[in-house]
Design an enzyme around this catalytic site. Sequence first.
Site, PDB file in Angstrom:
ATOM      1  N   HIS A  61       9.956 -43.336  42.650  1.00  0.00           N
ATOM      2  CA  HIS A  61       9.757 -44.673  43.226  1.00  0.00           C
ATOM      3  C   HIS A  61       9.065 -45.634  42.248  1.00  0.00           C
ATOM      4  O   HIS A  61       9.637 -46.675  41.914  1.00  0.00           O
ATOM      5  CB  HIS A  61       9.029 -44.567  44.569  1.00  0.00           C
ATOM      6  CG  HIS A  61       8.508 -45.871  45.089  1.00  0.00           C
ATOM      7  ND1 HIS A  61       9.346 -46.926  45.413  1.00  0.00           N
ATOM      8  CD2 HIS A  61       7.237 -46.320  45.299  1.00  0.00           C
ATOM      9  CE1 HIS A  61       8.606 -47.961  45.813  1.00  0.00           C
ATOM     10  NE2 HIS A  61       7.332 -47.620  45.751  1.00  0.00           N
ATOM     11  N   HIS A  86       1.423 -48.819  40.605  1.00  0.00           N
ATOM     12  CA  HIS A  86       1.188 -49.670  41.775  1.00  0.00           C
ATOM     13  C   HIS A  86       0.770 -48.935  43.036  1.00  0.00           C
ATOM     14  O   HIS A  86       0.104 -49.493  43.891  1.00  0.00           O
ATOM     15  CB  HIS A  86       2.379 -50.591  42.046  1.00  0.00           C
ATOM     16  CG  HIS A  86       3.487 -49.961  42.820  1.00  0.00           C
ATOM     17  ND1 HIS A  86       4.515 -49.295  42.226  1.00  0.00           N
ATOM     18  CD2 HIS A  86       3.723 -49.884  44.153  1.00  0.00           C
ATOM     19  CE1 HIS A  86       5.346 -48.846  43.154  1.00  0.00           C
ATOM     20  NE2 HIS A  86       4.892 -49.180  44.330  1.00  0.00           N
ATOM     21  N   ASP A  87       1.159 -47.669  43.193  1.00  0.00           N
ATOM     22  CA  ASP A  87       0.768 -46.938  44.405  1.00  0.00           C
ATOM     23  C   ASP A  87      -0.365 -45.947  44.164  1.00  0.00           C
ATOM     24  O   ASP A  87      -0.775 -45.244  45.077  1.00  0.00           O
ATOM     25  CB  ASP A  87       1.975 -46.182  44.977  1.00  0.00           C
ATOM     26  CG  ASP A  87       2.853 -47.088  45.839  1.00  0.00           C
ATOM     27  OD1 ASP A  87       2.317 -48.089  46.362  1.00  0.00           O
ATOM     28  OD2 ASP A  87       4.052 -46.789  45.971  1.00  0.00           O
ATOM     29  N   GLU A  90      -3.670 -46.792  46.149  1.00  0.00           N
ATOM     30  CA  GLU A  90      -3.488 -46.711  47.592  1.00  0.00           C
ATOM     31  C   GLU A  90      -3.273 -45.271  48.074  1.00  0.00           C
ATOM     32  O   GLU A  90      -3.785 -44.871  49.106  1.00  0.00           O
ATOM     33  CB  GLU A  90      -2.296 -47.574  47.996  1.00  0.00           C
ATOM     34  CG  GLU A  90      -2.249 -47.823  49.470  1.00  0.00           C
ATOM     35  CD  GLU A  90      -1.239 -48.900  49.805  1.00  0.00           C
ATOM     36  OE1 GLU A  90      -1.319 -49.977  49.184  1.00  0.00           O
ATOM     37  OE2 GLU A  90      -0.380 -48.656  50.651  1.00  0.00           O
ATOM     38  N   ASP A  91      -2.509 -44.504  47.309  1.00  0.00           N
ATOM     39  CA  ASP A  91      -2.088 -43.196  47.813  1.00  0.00           C
ATOM     40  C   ASP A  91      -2.813 -41.996  47.214  1.00  0.00           C
ATOM     41  O   ASP A  91      -2.599 -40.877  47.646  1.00  0.00           O
ATOM     42  CB  ASP A  91      -0.584 -43.001  47.561  1.00  0.00           C
ATOM     43  CG  ASP A  91       0.251 -43.997  48.334  1.00  0.00           C
ATOM     44  OD1 ASP A  91      -0.315 -44.638  49.243  1.00  0.00           O
ATOM     45  OD2 ASP A  91       1.447 -44.137  48.043  1.00  0.00           O
ATOM     46  N   ASP A 152       8.885 -53.666  44.316  1.00  0.00           N
ATOM     47  CA  ASP A 152       8.517 -52.561  45.205  1.00  0.00           C
ATOM     48  C   ASP A 152       9.271 -52.693  46.529  1.00  0.00           C
ATOM     49  O   ASP A 152       9.888 -51.759  47.031  1.00  0.00           O
ATOM     50  CB  ASP A 152       6.998 -52.636  45.428  1.00  0.00           C
ATOM     51  CG  ASP A 152       6.469 -51.543  46.336  1.00  0.00           C
ATOM     52  OD1 ASP A 152       7.021 -50.429  46.308  1.00  0.00           O
ATOM     53  OD2 ASP A 152       5.488 -51.813  47.068  1.00  0.00           O
TER      54      ASP A 152
HETATM   55 MN    MN Z   1       5.486 -48.701  46.441  1.00  0.00          MN
END
Ligand code: MN
Length: 736
Positions: A61, A86-87, A90-91, A152
């Site tokens: 992704h 980018h993630d 957050e993740d 995204d």
């Molecule tokens: Mn994403």
Amino acid sequence: MVHIDKEAEEKEVRRRLESIINNCPRCQVDDNRALIYKAFELAHNAHKDMRRKSGELYIFHPIEVARIAVEEIGLGTKGIIAALLHDVVEDTEYTVEDIEGMFGEKIASIVDGLTKLEGAFEQSDSLQADNFKKLLLTMVEDVRVILIKLADRLHNMRTLDSMPDHKRLKIAGETLYFYAPLAHRLGLYAIKSELEDLSLKYEHPKVYADLRQKVKDSEERHVDFIQAFISPIKERLDLDGFNYTIVGRHKSIYSIWSKMKKKELPFEEVYDVLAVRVVFEPKIHLPEKTQCWAIYSIVTDLYKPKPERLRDWVSSPKSNGYEALHSTVMGPNGKWVEIQIRTKRMDEIAERGFAAHWKYKDQKDKESELDKWFGMIKELLDNPNSDSLEFLDDFKLNLFASEMMIFTPKGEVKTLPKGASALDFAFEIHTDIGYKCIGAKVNFKLVPLSHILKSGDQVEIITSRIQQPKYDWLTFVTTAKAKARIKDAFKEERKSLIAKGELLLKELLHDKKLTINSRILKKVMDHYKVAKRDDLYFGLGQGSIVLDNLGKVLSTKSTNKWTRYWKLTFGKSDDEKNISNSRGNSLILSDESDKESYVISECCNPIPGDDIIAYRDVDDKYILHNRRCANALKLMSRQGDRIVSAKWESHKILSYLAVINLSGIDQMGIMSKLTKVISDEQNINMRAINIESHDGIFEGYIHLYIYDTEDLNNLMDKIMEIKGMHQVTRDDRVNV
Ligand code: MN
């Protein structure tokens, strides 16, 4: 358990990364390559063992987002790095501070902008709005934040099939409500129309499939037509020594669909679905503009132009930077064709928007329209008191609006959204001019400040020292800036009036031994036709709403007689059986009419057979909306977690109220033919019929009771067969 070849997977991951780097001219410096690898290793490690719903390794992704950022948007090294990361915050366990330590402040702040606010799992209405606001706030600092967010979103939309249904609707709703208009505003046309088409695909699968087929058929039918249309143009362009490409294509499915909706036309009658685009390399010794007009002149020598359809965005580019010359001309066989003329440079700006815009931007160039727009957003966001939800609504207004050019008395140009008033223009010049505005001169004629401007107007604002801003100004301004400034002026006053109004209602209810609850509020709000609780209190506090008849208001039954209560069952429909998500259930609506908890909304009046969603309100009541309803879209994008997808089971017991509009050429006996088709042949009950005839044309509407959309479509087909009938359409409103 499916066997996964980890080695092959790893190879594929590396292969895709290499291909991105190779496609990025600005990444070829060794330092840049090294940084990209460093970001990749971090992301790969952080997302290790994570897989997407499709079973694919998660790292694909961010890699795909990076690929879109480079190849479809035109970003460079920093863009790739931020896309890969980018993630991560957050993740995974990594923090923004970790990123800053490794990649510096710039990258860290972009990644921070791409990370949702905390608590994003329990998203309330305003938290969602806060997230959008945060995104915009970082966007004005560094536009790459929003460009990567769009990449995204695009990848998530392209792979939406692997999401559960209720999530799909939320994502598709947000996309249509927020991201597609934003892509448009930033001049990313290709991305904008792909996002729209994909949203349509998931919100109205049937409509989408049907239209896609129609477009495909039409494309096949028109191959020869396009050839015949462009070949004489080619001949002339060759003769004049132009270096160009010319292609014919259909408009996007979404844009055809919105045209059908807006003008209530069937597919066959949308007239300019075909567009021909000429992109040329300008000759060096002549200005681009002159050459665009030379080509326009060639085309219109061959085909007659439709006068009101000429758009000259070469002389004055759109505020998102778009430049081109558009016209609609009459092709062979009486078919309208849109023609778009632009240079290679203009084409690149149109396709890639902002990133390309910078590439061509002259250093000495004065502030571009896009910079001005950013400045405007920044100014709006700077206001610490502004309510996120209100802000989002106002901001949205400006995303959608088409533009007009307004001239100051000195001949300076200001760009305003269509529908803007003289007062909007005053606020556009300066906040104080807005506050002190008492009227305006438009083209030397005196007009009130509510006067709606037209493109090309020359406007002089008249002010007075003693003027004070008025609350009702809000009813005739459309720009976010003017709205925000007027609200600012009333913030404190409004707050105290809201409190006063609430107290007033409490006291009145107390006299009747009642307390405020949502049922009572709804009745009162419905009666006075206000949409928000605060608006009701404000009206009460201010005195524009007077509750002299509260007893009567509370004792009246709901005005919507056609509200039905339904038995509610939760179940899995066939195509969702494979999804093991407990929240992925949809509502199944059956015929049993127990007095339970759901309601058909009045704004779009869905009937069985329509694509619907159910919105769970604060009282846990389900409200059914048609998926194409504007309110549904708003709810999906803002309160996705309260949305449940819903399906009708077959319905042949209860009938529903539906409204159809019709028009045609007036003939003797049209009414009796109509009633014959409806009551005798189709055996359908009518509640009301209203047909008016003037100058040989009739128009009107009929209220009917029908079981489902199938019956309704059959009936509409039958009515269309009546001689002289021109158009039959369904009306979503019940209270016509
Ligand atoms: Mn994403």
